[in-house]
Design a protein around this motif. Structure first.
Motif, PDB file in Angstrom:
ATOM      1  N   ALA A 169      -5.960 -26.439 -16.908  1.00 51.12           N
ATOM      2  CA  ALA A 169      -6.498 -25.151 -16.476  1.00 51.12           C
ATOM      3  C   ALA A 169      -8.026 -25.183 -16.526  1.00 51.12           C
ATOM      4  CB  ALA A 169      -5.963 -24.041 -17.371  1.00 51.12           C
ATOM      5  N   GLY A 170      -8.653 -24.453 -15.616  1.00 49.24           N
ATOM      6  CA  GLY A 170     -10.116 -24.361 -15.642  1.00 49.24           C
ATOM      7  C   GLY A 170     -10.801 -25.233 -14.623  1.00 49.24           C
ATOM      8  N   ARG A 171     -10.055 -26.137 -13.947  1.00 50.17           N
ATOM      9  CA  ARG A 171     -10.680 -26.956 -12.920  1.00 50.17           C
ATOM     10  C   ARG A 171     -10.745 -26.175 -11.612  1.00 50.17           C
ATOM     11  NH1 ARG A 171     -11.948 -32.240 -13.660  1.00 50.17           N
ATOM     12  NH2 ARG A 171     -13.171 -31.703 -11.846  1.00 50.17           N
ATOM     13  N   ALA A 172     -11.922 -26.084 -11.023  1.00 47.51           N
ATOM     14  CA  ALA A 172     -12.116 -25.326  -9.791  1.00 47.51           C
ATOM     15  C   ALA A 172     -12.082 -26.262  -8.585  1.00 47.51           C
ATOM     16  CB  ALA A 172     -13.454 -24.586  -9.842  1.00 47.51           C
ATOM     17  N   PRO A 173     -11.754 -25.718  -7.413  1.00 49.54           N
ATOM     18  CA  PRO A 173     -11.724 -26.567  -6.207  1.00 49.54           C
ATOM     19  C   PRO A 173     -13.124 -27.053  -5.828  1.00 49.54           C
ATOM     20  CG  PRO A 173     -11.488 -24.250  -5.622  1.00 49.54           C
ATOM     21  CD  PRO A 173     -11.402 -24.319  -7.117  1.00 49.54           C
ATOM     22  N   ILE A 174     -13.172 -28.214  -5.159  1.00 45.24           N
ATOM     23  CA  ILE A 174     -14.438 -28.784  -4.696  1.00 45.24           C
ATOM     24  C   ILE A 174     -14.398 -28.828  -3.167  1.00 45.24           C
ATOM     25  CG2 ILE A 174     -15.957 -30.800  -4.739  1.00 45.24           C
ATOM     26  CD1 ILE A 174     -14.592 -31.616  -7.364  1.00 45.24           C
ATOM     27  N   SER A 175     -15.387 -28.231  -2.535  1.00 45.06           N
ATOM     28  CA  SER A 175     -15.478 -28.296  -1.070  1.00 45.06           C
ATOM     29  C   SER A 175     -16.465 -29.402  -0.702  1.00 45.06           C
ATOM     30  CB  SER A 175     -15.927 -26.959  -0.484  1.00 45.06           C
ATOM     31  OG  SER A 175     -17.175 -26.569  -1.019  1.00 45.06           O
ATOM     32  N   THR A 176     -16.089 -30.226   0.264  1.00 46.38           N
ATOM     33  CA  THR A 176     -16.898 -31.383   0.649  1.00 46.38           C
ATOM     34  C   THR A 176     -17.287 -31.261   2.117  1.00 46.38           C
ATOM     35  OG1 THR A 176     -15.673 -32.732  -0.937  1.00 46.38           O
ATOM     36  CG2 THR A 176     -16.979 -33.901   0.705  1.00 46.38           C
ATOM     37  N   GLY A 179     -17.093 -26.102  -6.967  1.00 43.75           N
ATOM     38  CA  GLY A 179     -18.050 -27.172  -6.734  1.00 43.75           C
ATOM     39  C   GLY A 179     -18.222 -27.465  -5.255  1.00 43.75           C
ATOM     40  N   THR A 180     -19.421 -27.956  -4.898  1.00 48.03           N
ATOM     41  CA  THR A 180     -19.709 -28.340  -3.514  1.00 48.03           C
ATOM     42  C   THR A 180     -20.301 -29.736  -3.504  1.00 48.03           C
ATOM     43  OG1 THR A 180     -20.160 -26.043  -2.905  1.00 48.03           O
ATOM     44  CG2 THR A 180     -20.980 -27.748  -1.414  1.00 48.03           C
ATOM     45  N   CYS A 181     -19.842 -30.557  -2.569  1.00 49.58           N
ATOM     46  CA  CYS A 181     -20.370 -31.917  -2.422  1.00 49.58           C
ATOM     47  C   CYS A 181     -20.844 -32.102  -0.992  1.00 49.58           C
ATOM     48  CB  CYS A 181     -19.290 -32.947  -2.761  1.00 49.58           C
ATOM     49  SG  CYS A 181     -19.828 -34.657  -2.598  1.00 49.58           S
ATOM     50  N   LEU A 182     -22.108 -32.511  -0.819  1.00 45.66           N
ATOM     51  CA  LEU A 182     -22.682 -32.762   0.494  1.00 45.66           C
ATOM     52  C   LEU A 182     -22.833 -34.262   0.707  1.00 45.66           C
ATOM     53  CD1 LEU A 182     -25.504 -30.036   0.576  1.00 45.66           C
ATOM     54  CD2 LEU A 182     -23.114 -29.837   1.315  1.00 45.66           C
TER      55      LEU A 182
END
Length: 755
Positions: free
Chosen positions: A481-488, A646-649
């Motif tokens: 629990a506590g892990r948020a989605p990452i958009s790439t 989170g966001t990854c570019l």
């Protein structure tokens, strides 16, 4: 193996031909050349689809000449002959065409090509061999070798229809040795070798069950087939043989490991592990509990545990490993955790000490659970750059048994480091270590220690069976629990140059919201190729292919200087981090980032694994095309760790159609690590599955493809386990045993033994 296969090549094909083969292919024996199988087969009656011709690779193709023209060169003496070839496929198949190229055509240039001018006349069919390059937006070949197929001097008197149907073997060639040159040498070899006398590595019952060709006949038909079914039957036989040899090697190794005598490390009621479980502020996931129970049972046996634990970033592998280490400490043994970098080793040390809380014992300071009389455990960090006094004390604690858990880098492998009673080795990020390093640590135990290998790079089932087949495998597939989605997102600067400035204004927005940013570069400075510093393993992204010669890649030093002058980041505290920095500086930098004093960290892949900063929400990966799929997946797992999205570019300067951008598309499309690992294998053509480099290019697997042939691997695995189960030394199967020794050269054997 058969004495015939061990013969020096010159005994069968002559000294001159043998010298050429050794020089260009590194092959010296009859067996090695017989096992140099064709990569594919071409039909004389069919032209090669030009749309499928790969760029920047040596190719062999069949095409028809459309036109030929010769002109004098302007800049230097001599002539230039331009030949246009076609696959007759029309516009529908043309993908590589551009300005000046017709659909389904390829341009070939010959400098002073007098033979080409005379022989490559319009309408003629020929086989061409050379490297495909891009020039002026058009795919082409320069000075390729060619062989006219309209008049084949090697097959006189053959019926034209039969000749047209005969497949042409295409061998992995070099710039100096064409496929058809290799074919001629092998044809000579087939005439001089007594194929019928070759011994078969496959047990007779398996060969009969599968209806396989005899081994000698299979060699003849795989190299000189008359029809397509000929080479298909031969290839199927050798593919299964390869799988059986490989799986037998793994099964034999597993049997050898199981026969070793280890010290059983049984659970202790009311010990450290029980106290640790009582104080845990959260409940283990079902997966963690199940894997923990498995490990506990195997540690309790008097044969060594050998297990691979794989799980996504953040799946809780460290807690599972720590509980296993505490069980070993409870029983009087020591546990060693081997990490690939000093940053990760320090992170593990801090994380484990924090997780243990009052159960940590430091030197003379007491620790433990006084209520039940449990002593604490001393956790010791040992790295190469520690001050001399601290390093000596750590070594003394390990040797005396004072330290129950020792965490370190390659420094643990030093001859000067010894343990009182090493019971468990935990290897983090398995792919970073070689066999010599693992063996050096195993040798420090009185008896064979238990082994737990951890990886956050998901491994497809077929790869696990093929490469880690001597290890039992456990998978943690739940995220706590506590892990948020990452958009790439892919930031393509070739098509959108204005986005370069937007990257830094977007970073400022994240920082102004109270969060932090990673910026990852492929290089440290302008004069190097990456973060490969002494004492650290080479990053796993070495699988990237070469591209755009002369392109200046982002480096930590240059990016830091640029960002200091970037208006959007004015006043933002930023710092560099890379593997060549002093250990104290690295620790101080990470501490400043962890405590939110440094807002933006410009780093190499040294932060790829283990670094855990919950407040970091944005990652910018510059020249992202220089990293492999698994590495990009690992890197982006550093954000979104504290419940914040989170966001990854993925920033790239390559044009959209470049092959390297396919990796970025794959990473942006999914966060499923197992799906990405499958895609990784497809894009890399499996690379050197058994080789230490794990890089792209030709695989050391000859005919086996782990994604395509799962059924073959599984069938061979069952056979191998049955054979080795009845005959662990393979005394009744000497030819199979010899085939294992022949197939598994030292490099492949070393890779298999990394478990």
């Amino acid at each position: 193996m058969s004495a015939e296969l061990e013969l020096a090549l010159e005994r069968r094909i002559g000294k001159r031909s043998a010298a050429v083969i050794e020089k260009h292919l590194g092959i010296t024996t009859v067996g090695e050349l017989l096992n140099y199988f064709p990569r594919r087969y071409l039909s004389r009656g069919e032209l090669t689809p030009i749309s499928e011709v790969p760029r920047d690779e040596e190719v062999t193709l069949i095409a028809r000449v459309v036109s030929s023209s010769t002109r004098a060169m302007r800049a230097r003496r001599g002539s230039l002959t331009d030949v246009v070839i076609t696959d007759d496929a029309g516009a529908a198949t043309a993908k590589g065409g551009g300005s000046g190229a017709r659909a389904g055509t390829l341009k070939i240039s010959f400098f002073n090509g007098y033979r080409a001018k005379a022989e490559l006349l319009p309408g003629r069919r020929a086989m061409f061999s050379g490297k495909v390059t891009m020039f002026g937006g058009t795919l082409g070949l320069t000075n390729p070798d060619f062989l006219l197929l309209d008049e084949d001097p090697d097959t006189p008197g053959l019926d034209p229809e039969k000749l047209a149907a005969m497949p042409i073997p295409v061998y992995p060639a070099t710039a100096k040795l064409t496929s058809w040159s290799i074919q001629k040498v092998i044809s000579t070899l087939l005439e001089t070798v007594e194929l019928g006398d070759l011994e078969d590595p496959l047990p007779a019952d398996i060969a009969a069950r599968e209806n396989f060709l005899p081994v000698g006949e299979a060699y003849r038909l795989i190299h000189a087939p008359e029809t397509q079914p000929d080479w298909q039957r031969a290839r199927d036989r050798f593919r299964f043989q390869e799988a059986l040899v490989l799986q037998s090697a793994l099964a034999r190794r597993r049997a050898q490991l199981a026969s070793e005598e280890a010290t059983a490390r049984r659970p202790v009621p009311n010990g450290l592990l029980a106290a640790f479980d009582r104080q845990l502020p959260f409940t283990l996931t079902a997966g963690q509990a199940a894997v923990g129970k498995t490990l506990s049972g195997e540690l309790s046996q008097d044969s060594p545990m050998n297990r691979l634990l794989q799980g996504e970033v953040g799946s809780g592998k460290t807690i599972v490993a720590l509980r296993a280490m505490l069980q070993v400490v409870d029983s009087g043994g020591q546990a060693a955790l081997l990490a690939p970098t000093e940053v990760l080793a320090a992170q593990h040390s801090e994380s484990i000490r924090r997780t243990l809380g009052p159960l940590v014992r430091d030197g003379l300071l007491a620790g433990g659970d006084a209520a039940v009389g449990v002593d604490g455990v001393q956790v010791t960090l040992l790295t190469g750059s520690m001050p001399t006094a601290a390093r000596k004390q750590a070594m003394l604690d390990a040797a005396s048994g004072t330290a129950g858990i020792v965490i370190g880098t390659h420094a643990l492998l030093s001859e000067n480091v010894s343990f009182y009673d090493l019971g468990l080795i935990v290897v983090d990020e398995q792919h970073r270590f070689g066999v010599e390093q693992r063996d050096a640590l195993r040798a420090k135990a009185r008896k064979p220690p238990h082994l737990l290998v951890m990886t956050a790079t998901p491994i497809p089932r077929t790869v696990a069976m093929t490469v880690f087949g001597d290890l039992e495998t456990s998978v943690l597939d739940e995220l706590p629990a506590g892990r948020a989605p990452i958009s790439t997102h892919i930031v393509g600067l070739a098509e959108n140059p204005a986005w370069a400035a937007r990257i830094w204004s977007r970073s400022r927005e994240e920082i102004d919201s109270g969060h932090q940013v990673y910026v990852v570069c492929p290089k440290i400075g302008t004069d190097d190729d990456g973060d490969f510093s002494p004492g650290e393993a080479e990053p796993s992204g070495a699988e990237v292919e070469s591209d755009s010669a002369g392109r200046e890649l982002a480096s930590v030093t240059a990016v830091v200087e640029h960002l200091k002058e970037e208006p959007a980041l004015a006043g933002v505290p930023l710092a560099p981090l890379h593997g060549r920095q002093d250990a104290v500086l690295k620790s101080e930098t990470m501490a400043s980032f962890t405590t939110n004093q440094v807002k933006l960290l410009v780093s190499t892949t040294v932060i790829e694994v283990g670094v855990d900063v919950h407040n970091a929400t944005l990652m910018v990966i510059l020249d992202a095309d220089r990293f492999g799929i698994s590495q990009l997946h690992q890197l982006r797992g550093r954000v979104g760790r504290g419940g914040l999205p989170g966001t990854c570019l993925l920033v790239t300067t390559l044009e959209p159609g470049h092959p390297s951008r396919r990796r970025l598309d794959a990473v942006a499309a999914t966060t499923d690590g197992f799906e990405l690992s499958q895609e990784d294998l497809k894009l890399r053509r499996e690379g050197d599955i058994l080789g230490a480099s794990q890089s792209g290019g030709r695989s050391t697997l000859r005919l086996l493809r782990v994604l395509e042939h799962e059924d073959v691997i599984a069938r061979a695995r069952e056979d191998a386990q049955r054979i080795v189960g009845l005959d662990p030394q393979l005394l009744a199967h000497p030819v199979l045993a010899a085939a294992i020794d022949e197939y598994l050269n030292p490099e492949k054997e070393a890779f298999l033994e990394r478990g």
